[in-house]
Each structure stands twice: as structure tokens, then as C-alpha cells.
Design a protein around this motif. Structure first.
Motif, PDB file in Angstrom:
ATOM      1  N   ASP A   1     -24.183-106.226 -39.202  1.00 34.70           N
ATOM      2  CA  ASP A   1     -23.797-107.500 -38.288  1.00 34.70           C
ATOM      3  C   ASP A   1     -23.853-106.782 -36.829  1.00 34.70           C
ATOM      4  O   ASP A   1     -24.183-107.453 -35.969  1.00 34.70           O
ATOM      5  N   ALA A   2     -23.343-105.632 -36.595  1.00 35.08           N
ATOM      6  CA  ALA A   2     -23.143-105.087 -35.274  1.00 35.08           C
ATOM      7  C   ALA A   2     -24.217-103.984 -35.366  1.00 35.08           C
ATOM      8  O   ALA A   2     -24.713-103.457 -36.339  1.00 35.08           O
ATOM      9  N   ARG A   3     -24.621-103.391 -34.156  1.00 32.53           N
ATOM     10  CA  ARG A   3     -25.228-102.261 -33.999  1.00 32.53           C
ATOM     11  C   ARG A   3     -24.439-101.020 -34.301  1.00 32.53           C
ATOM     12  O   ARG A   3     -23.257-101.041 -34.298  1.00 32.53           O
ATOM     13  N   ILE A   4     -25.201-100.083 -35.346  1.00 30.82           N
ATOM     14  CA  ILE A   4     -24.392 -99.002 -35.735  1.00 30.82           C
ATOM     15  C   ILE A   4     -23.752 -98.076 -34.424  1.00 30.82           C
ATOM     16  O   ILE A   4     -22.602 -97.525 -34.645  1.00 30.82           O
ATOM     17  N   ASP A   5     -24.296 -98.096 -33.205  1.00 30.26           N
ATOM     18  CA  ASP A   5     -23.734 -97.161 -32.285  1.00 30.26           C
ATOM     19  C   ASP A   5     -22.426 -98.119 -31.662  1.00 30.26           C
ATOM     20  O   ASP A   5     -21.344 -97.441 -31.416  1.00 30.26           O
ATOM     21  N   THR A   6     -22.414 -99.307 -31.959  1.00 26.69           N
ATOM     22  CA  THR A   6     -21.165-100.253 -31.601  1.00 26.69           C
ATOM     23  C   THR A   6     -20.086 -99.866 -32.338  1.00 26.69           C
ATOM     24  O   THR A   6     -18.980 -99.665 -32.284  1.00 26.69           O
ATOM     25  N   TYR A   7     -20.684 -99.946 -33.746  1.00 26.52           N
ATOM     26  CA  TYR A   7     -19.621 -99.870 -34.739  1.00 26.52           C
ATOM     27  C   TYR A   7     -19.220 -98.592 -34.668  1.00 26.52           C
ATOM     28  O   TYR A   7     -17.670 -98.277 -35.063  1.00 26.52           O
ATOM     29  N   VAL A   8     -19.835 -97.288 -34.503  1.00 29.56           N
ATOM     30  CA  VAL A   8     -19.265 -95.913 -34.420  1.00 29.56           C
ATOM     31  C   VAL A   8     -18.290 -95.920 -33.274  1.00 29.56           C
ATOM     32  O   VAL A   8     -17.238 -95.260 -33.428  1.00 29.56           O
ATOM     33  N   THR A   9     -18.749 -96.412 -32.281  1.00 26.80           N
ATOM     34  CA  THR A   9     -18.009 -96.370 -31.059  1.00 26.80           C
ATOM     35  C   THR A   9     -16.758 -96.986 -31.149  1.00 26.80           C
ATOM     36  O   THR A   9     -15.554 -96.448 -30.638  1.00 26.80           O
ATOM     37  N   ARG A  10     -16.586 -98.092 -32.061  1.00 28.17           N
ATOM     38  CA  ARG A  10     -15.263 -98.760 -32.304  1.00 28.17           C
ATOM     39  C   ARG A  10     -14.351 -97.775 -33.018  1.00 28.17           C
ATOM     40  O   ARG A  10     -13.292 -97.678 -32.740  1.00 28.17           O
TER      41      ARG A  10
END
Lengths: 135, 182
Positions: free
Chosen positions: B64-73
Motif C-alpha cells: 500500500d505504501a512504498r517500501i522506503d516509506t515503510y522502512v523509514t517509519r
């Protein structure tokens, strides 16, 4: 007035302003040297911060993470030992608990009343019984 | 393989793909974690923990989100937890982290990009965590204001006001450096 213009100035870098807001900001920048200096400094601060983003972890981060993941998924001898103990004693513990509950139910049903003594199958605790027990 | 293909392969249990995914995400996670904690051993530990958490939660990642946004969270939450731990530790020893490292600059270092970067990171460390996180995500990582708000689970207006306050503080803290640059 100055406060709201300053707010607009900071916001202008992070969100699109409406045409009116943009015009107000531009007019304020044209009018005030102080505001222009602030905008210039802000620009510098942002550039400085962006330039500080080029950082790295210590070398071989990917390899270190994979090694930790492998270690945590492969069980150690101690893990295997405790796992085998768990496999052996878990059914034993469940069976013992069921037997205990069976005995408790039997004790209560055979005496016809509920007390701690009957629950655990002890004779009635009286002073005479205690003296007899210690003689 | 592109990042989405790497994610799918890693979800299917391909460890080589996960290792490649770590290499792809490493610069972004490093910028976030080192921006939040400084260049120290704890930052490296939090970086490793970020990727381990990603590995464990990869099955739940539906794209649903980009993987880099997910990992940054994940990285920002772990960094904020680390800062809380530090705060508790420093309060036990009556020691103020913000006072631990004075912003030092001398004439010889001003032209050195590495030293400037170090001074800027020192300045960011002087900000309180809620200001630090918006600066790191918006300016160091280059996320948009909306993405920053999504990662931090905050309204966009809050992100904007925190950004403004944080930048005002940084203007003051970095003033020696700004003076040298102009």
C-alpha cells in the motif's frame, strides 16, 4: 502582519502557497530587507541540512543483518535442549492438572460439602488431630 | 530487479533478495537513523534492528505504501524509542544530552564538507525529538510534507508548524556557520 508573513515564508518551502499568499509574501520580501535576509538565511540552513544527509552505517551492514537473522532462525544447542524439555513436560503437566482436577471433584462429591480440607483431601484440622500428628 | 520485485522475492523467502533490498534501503535508513541519533554505535544497532523488524514484518507488507516509506517509519519509531531511553538514562545521571556536545567550529574546518555535515548533525541533535524527526524526514531524507505527515502519523499542519519552529531554532544554532558562509 510580520508574524503572518514569516509564517508564509517558512510554509512556502514546504507547501504550495495560494496566488494571494504568494503575492503577499513577494510584496513583503520586496519591502523589507530584514525579511529578505531571513529568507536567505533560511535557504542556507536548508541547503546545509540537505548536505548533511550523506551518511553511512559501518561497512557490511547487509551482511551483519543477514548473519543476525540466520543466528536467530537457527536454534542453538541450549534452545534445542529447552525445546525437548518443553516437548516432554508439557503433556505431562497437562495430564497432572487433569488428574488433580479429577481428584478435587471426587473429594468434593464424596464428602458432600465444599471446604479447603475436602478440596485437597486432608482430614479435618482440629487441635486433637494436630496433637496426634506430632506425637 | 527493482525494489518491488526484491520485496516480492524476499516475501517468498529469497534471502539474497532481502540482502539486496537492505543495500538498496541502507542510505535512506542511515540518513534517518544517524540524523536522529548522531553517528554512533547506537545508530548502527538501531539500523540493524530496523532491517530485522522489516524482515519479520515483510509478510504483512501489502505494498500500500512504498517500501522506503515503510522502512523509514520503522527507523524513525525505533530512533524515537532510543531517544526516550537516552533521556531516561541522562535524567538518572542529571546530564543534559543537548549540552553534551557544544557546536564547535574553527576556521580550518569551514571549507571541509565532511566537517560541515558533522556540525549540522550536531545542531540537529540539539533539537527536541519531535522537531528533529520532521527536519530529518523533510530535509535530510527529502520526503514531501505529506509523506512526512504520513510517516509520523501527524496532521500536515502540525508538520508545517514543527518545521517552521525547528528551522528557526536551527538558524540560531547554526548562525556561526551561516556567518562564515555569507
Amino acid at each position: 502582519m510580520k508574524h503572518s508573513i514569516r509564517k508564509l515564508l517558512y510554509r512556502s518551502y514546504d507547501k504550495a502557497l495560494s496566488p494571494d499568499e504568494e503575492q503577499n509574501l513577494q510584496q513583503a520580501l520586496d519591502r523589507s530587507e530584514e525579511m529578505r535576509n531571513e529568507a536567505e538565511e533560511l535557504e542556507q540552513v536548508r541547503e546545509l541540512i540537505k548536505s548533511a544527509g550523506d551518511v553511512q552505517f559501518k561497512p557490511l551492514m547487509a551482511e551483519r543483518v543477514m548473519s543476525r537473522l540466520t543466528q536467530s532462525t537457527v536454534p542453538t544447542p541450549a534452545d534445542e535442549f529447552f525445546e525437548s524439555l518443553n516437548r516432554f513436560f508439557k503433556p505431562l503437566g497437562i495430564a497432572a492438572t487433569l488428574v488433580l482436577f479429577g481428584l478435587l471433584a471426587y473429594n468434593i462429591s464424596s464428602t458432600g460439602y465444599f471446604s479447603i480440607d475436602t478440596l485437597i483431601g486432608l482430614p479435618e484440622l482440629t487441635v486433637d488431630n494436630l496433637i496426634l500428628a506430632f506425637q | 530487479m527493482n525494489p518491488n520485485q526484491l520485496v516480492r522475492a524476499a516475501q517468498d523467502g529469497d534471502n539474497d533478495a532481502f540482502q539486496k533490498l537492505i543495500r538498496y534501503l541502507e542510505p535512506r535508513v542511515a540518513a534517518t537513523v544517524i540524523g536522529m541519533l548522531g553517528d554512533c554505535q547506537e545508530a548502527d544497532d538501531v539500523g540493524q534492528e530496523t532491517f530485522i523488524r522489516l524482515y519479520r514484518s515483510l509478510k504483512d507488507f501489502r505494498g500500500d505504501a512504498r517500501i522506503d516509506t515503510y522502512v523509514t517509519r520503522i527507523a524513525i519509531n525505533l530512533s524515537l524509542n532510543e531517544l526516550k531511553k537516552r533521556k531516561r538514562l541522562f535524567s538518572v545521571f542529571s546530564f543534559d544530552e543537548q549540552m553534551a556536545e557544544p557546536l564547535v567550529t574553527d576556521g580550518r574546518e569551514e571549507n571541509n564538507r565532511h566537517e560541515t555535515g558533522m556540525l549540522v548533525r550536531q545542531a540537529i541533535k540539539k533539537l527536541p525529538p519531535h522537531h528533529r524527526s520532521v527536519i530529518v524526514l523533510r530535509l535530510l531524507d527529502g520526503y514531501s510534507t505529506r509523506e512526512t505527515a504520513e510517516i509520523l502519523d501527524l496532521p500536515e499542519g502540525t508538520v508545517l508548524s514543527r518545521l517552521a519552529r525547528a528551522q528557526k531554532k536551527l538558524r540560531v544554532i547554526l548562525s556561526p556557520l551561516l556567518g562564515e558562509k555569507t
